[in-house]
Scaffold this active site. Structure first.
Site, short mmCIF file in Angstrom:
data_model
loop_
_atom_site.label_atom_id
_atom_site.label_comp_id
_atom_site.label_asym_id
_atom_site.label_seq_id
_atom_site.Cartn_x
_atom_site.Cartn_y
_atom_site.Cartn_z
N PRO A 15 0.84 -1.12 0.10
CG PRO A 15 -0.03 -1.18 2.07
CD PRO A 15 0.62 -1.96 1.33
CG ASN A 16 -0.15 4.18 1.48
OD1 ASN A 16 -1.16 4.77 1.02
ND2 ASN A 16 -0.31 3.63 2.42
NE ARG A 23 4.15 6.61 1.66
CZ ARG A 23 4.43 5.32 1.81
NH1 ARG A 23 4.92 4.59 1.04
NH2 ARG A 23 4.35 5.00 3.35
CE1 TYR A 28 9.39 5.05 2.50
CE2 TYR A 28 7.65 6.73 2.47
CZ TYR A 28 8.19 5.59 3.27
OH TYR A 28 7.57 4.86 4.21
CG ASN A 79 8.60 -2.00 -0.28
OD1 ASN A 79 8.24 -2.10 0.75
ND2 ASN A 79 8.96 -0.99 -0.71
CB ALA A 82 1.82 0.11 6.17
CG HIS A 85 6.06 -2.31 9.75
ND1 HIS A 85 7.32 -2.68 9.88
CD2 HIS A 85 5.76 -1.42 8.93
CE1 HIS A 85 7.86 -2.21 8.92
NE2 HIS A 85 6.89 -1.12 8.33
CG ASP A 92 0.03 -17.55 8.16
OD1 ASP A 92 0.93 -17.69 8.92
OD2 ASP A 92 -1.20 -17.29 8.84
CD GLU A 104 11.33 -7.53 5.23
OE1 GLU A 104 11.71 -8.49 5.75
OE2 GLU A 104 10.98 -6.46 5.73
CG HIS A 106 11.61 -2.24 3.60
ND1 HIS A 106 9.95 -2.40 3.88
CD2 HIS A 106 11.82 -3.44 4.46
CE1 HIS A 106 9.71 -3.28 4.27
NE2 HIS A 106 10.53 -3.95 4.90
CB SER A 108 12.69 4.09 4.25
OG SER A 108 12.04 3.54 4.69
NE ARG A 113 10.58 5.82 8.00
CZ ARG A 113 9.58 5.73 7.20
NH1 ARG A 113 9.58 4.89 6.34
NH2 ARG A 113 8.57 6.57 7.17
NE ARG A 117 7.59 4.21 9.52
CZ ARG A 117 6.24 4.48 8.75
NH1 ARG A 117 5.95 3.36 7.96
NH2 ARG A 117 5.45 5.45 8.95
C1 DQA Z 1 8.56 0.91 3.38
C2 DQA Z 1 8.63 1.13 4.81
C3 DQA Z 1 7.49 0.61 5.67
O1 DQA Z 1 7.80 1.30 6.96
C4 DQA Z 1 6.43 2.02 5.12
O2 DQA Z 1 5.21 1.68 5.68
C5 DQA Z 1 6.18 1.82 3.66
C6 DQA Z 1 7.33 1.90 2.70
C7 DQA Z 1 9.91 1.52 2.50
O3 DQA Z 1 9.86 0.97 1.34
O4 DQA Z 1 10.75 2.02 3.01
O5 DQA Z 1 5.19 2.25 3.15
O6 DQA Z 1 8.32 -0.37 3.04
#
Ligand code: DQA
Length: 152
Positions: A15-16, A23, A28, A79, A82, A85, A92, A104, A106, A108, A113, A117
């Site tokens: 998401p996002n 954003r 980011y 990735n 959110a 977390h 699963d 995995e 990210h 950031s 942070r 997180r």
């Molecule tokens: C993120 C880090 C997450 O904590 C955050 O909720 C994101 C982006 C990252 O790519 O740094 O949406 O996954």
């Protein structure tokens, strides 16, 4: 018929991440998700692999995509944003993929942070984690999966 299980990497974004570019650019960066997709496509074609790059704001949709990828991919780059977390459901679903690497990513570094997180439900299943490297983390994840592929 071409067996996609030996040639395809799926890259899942949570998401996002569709809002990258506008954003919180101070965290980011200015690259959009399409910029990252293009970077990944270039790397995948250098490695002679196919790329399936997706984003969803919905936890269930991500779970469905992870299930559908079972037996069809060389590895998973995720990735989960959110949901990293919070999501036992994604944890699963990823457990299905014990035979292939889950990486995995990210942009950031969540560990530096806010405390909420710091925990990742993906980390226990990840063969590698790239955090805090911006879009390069995705490239490194693709390289990791390529290096660890079992060549037929
Ligand atoms: C993120 C880090 C997450 O904590 C955050 O909720 C994101 C982006 C990252 O790519 O740094 O949406 O996954």
């Amino acid at each position: 018929m071409k067996n996609t299980a030996h040639t395809t990497i799926i890259v899942l974004n949570g998401p996002n991440l569709n809002m990258l570019g506008v954003r919180e650019p101070e965290i980011y960066g200015h690259q959009t998700l399409s910029d990252i997709e293009n970077l990944c496509k270039d790397k995948a074609s250098q490695l002679d692999l196919s790329l399936d790059f997706r984003q969803s704001n919905h936890e269930g949709e991500l779970v469905t995509w992870i299930q559908q990828a079972y037996g069809q991919v060389l590895g998973i780059v995720i990735n989960a944003a959110a949901y990293t977390h919070t999501s036992v459901a994604i944890h699963d679903a990823l457990k299905l993929h014990q035979a292939v690497p889950v990486v995995e990513v990210h942009l950031s570094d969540p560990k530096t942070r806010e405390p909420f997180r710091h925990h990742s439900y993906i980390a226990p299943l990840a063969a590698a984690i790239y955090a805090g490297l911006g879009a390069q983390g995705y490239v490194k994840a693709l390289e990791f999966i390529d290096k660890n592929r079992k060549r037929p």
